[in-house]
Design a protein around this motif. Structure first.
Motif: not given
Length: 250
Positions: A74-99
């Protein structure tokens, strides 16, 4: 949003993810401590089939390390300012959050069932102690160690062995309670075997072991569930800020 404000928001996302990564790594370490079972009380929960505290710990091992890795991403995605990377980050974080939600809830609810009162622990002790089976041997070894180290006897008191039918009483009808209930000398020899056998209080551990067992399993529960809940609150706040940052990206 202006470029300056977006940059500030980016640094906030980076900072929150750095904190969440550290919290995830700490959760990983705490969950390993529970799963290793340093107090060696797993047989007491395992024999009942209610070992969800330890199952929750294994889930938390996965989620803790996954939070750490994903927050770094997520730090890498934020520094890159990439919407695609941020989307991947948010999806993965949400899945882990549920677990992790499942892990924390499982540990908290199972603790109340297992040590809400002494009846379940006492029933297991009376049923399995002295039994010549894998479960019986595990329970016998666990109770012997607890009674000798903590200087206690039975779940509530030594009277548990007298008032209720037990496998131990059937196998050793001449003994009121196991010899592990008897006080020992510094050489680990029994202080007074004959006196302990007839119930002299000066030679017998008179307090029950349930308070010790309850305190240990509660520590395990608080480590997995309540620390897990605190990590979840931090991750939730991080996700909210990350979503705002994501929506501001072009």
């Amino acid at each position: 949003m202006g470029a300056g404000a977006l940059t500030c928001l980016m640094f906030v996302v980076v900072a929150l993810n750095a904190i969440a990564a550290a919290a995830g790594l700490a959760l990983f370490a705490v969950a390993i401590w529970v799963a290793v079972d340093g107090y060696k009380l797993y047989p007491i929960s395992g024999v009942s089939g209610k070992d969800d505290i330890f199952a929750a710990a294994w889930i938390a091992i996965f989620t803790g390390f996954a939070f750490f890795l994903t927050c770094i991403f997520g730090i890498f995605a934020a520094l890159k300012r990439s919407r695609a990377l941020m989307m991947v980050y948010l999806i993965i974080m949400f899945i882990i959050f549920l677990f992790e939600c499942a892990s924390a809830i499982t540990a908290a609810t199972n603790r109340d069932y297992l040590v809400g009162n002494s009846n379940l622990v006492k029933k297991q002790m009376l049923q399995y102690y002295g039994q010549d089976s894998i479960q019986g041997k595990q329970i016998t070894q666990t109770w012997n160690r607890v009674m000798e180290q903590v200087e206690c006897c039975g779940a509530d008191s030594p009277e548990d062995w007298i008032l209720y039918n037990s496998t131990f009483k059937q196998i050793y009808p001449t003994y009121n309670w196991p010899l592990s209930c008897c006080k020992r000398l510094s050489s680990f020899e029994l202080q007074d075997p004959a006196g302990c056998k007839v119930g002299l209080t000066s030679t017998l551990f008179t307090k029950g072991c349930f308070n010790y067992i309850e305190s240990v399993l509660s520590r395990y529960t608080w480590a997995v569930s309540w620390y897990g809940f605190s990590v979840l609150m931090l991750v939730f706040f991080t996700l909210v800020i990350a979503m705002i940052y994501f929506m501001q990206l072009e």
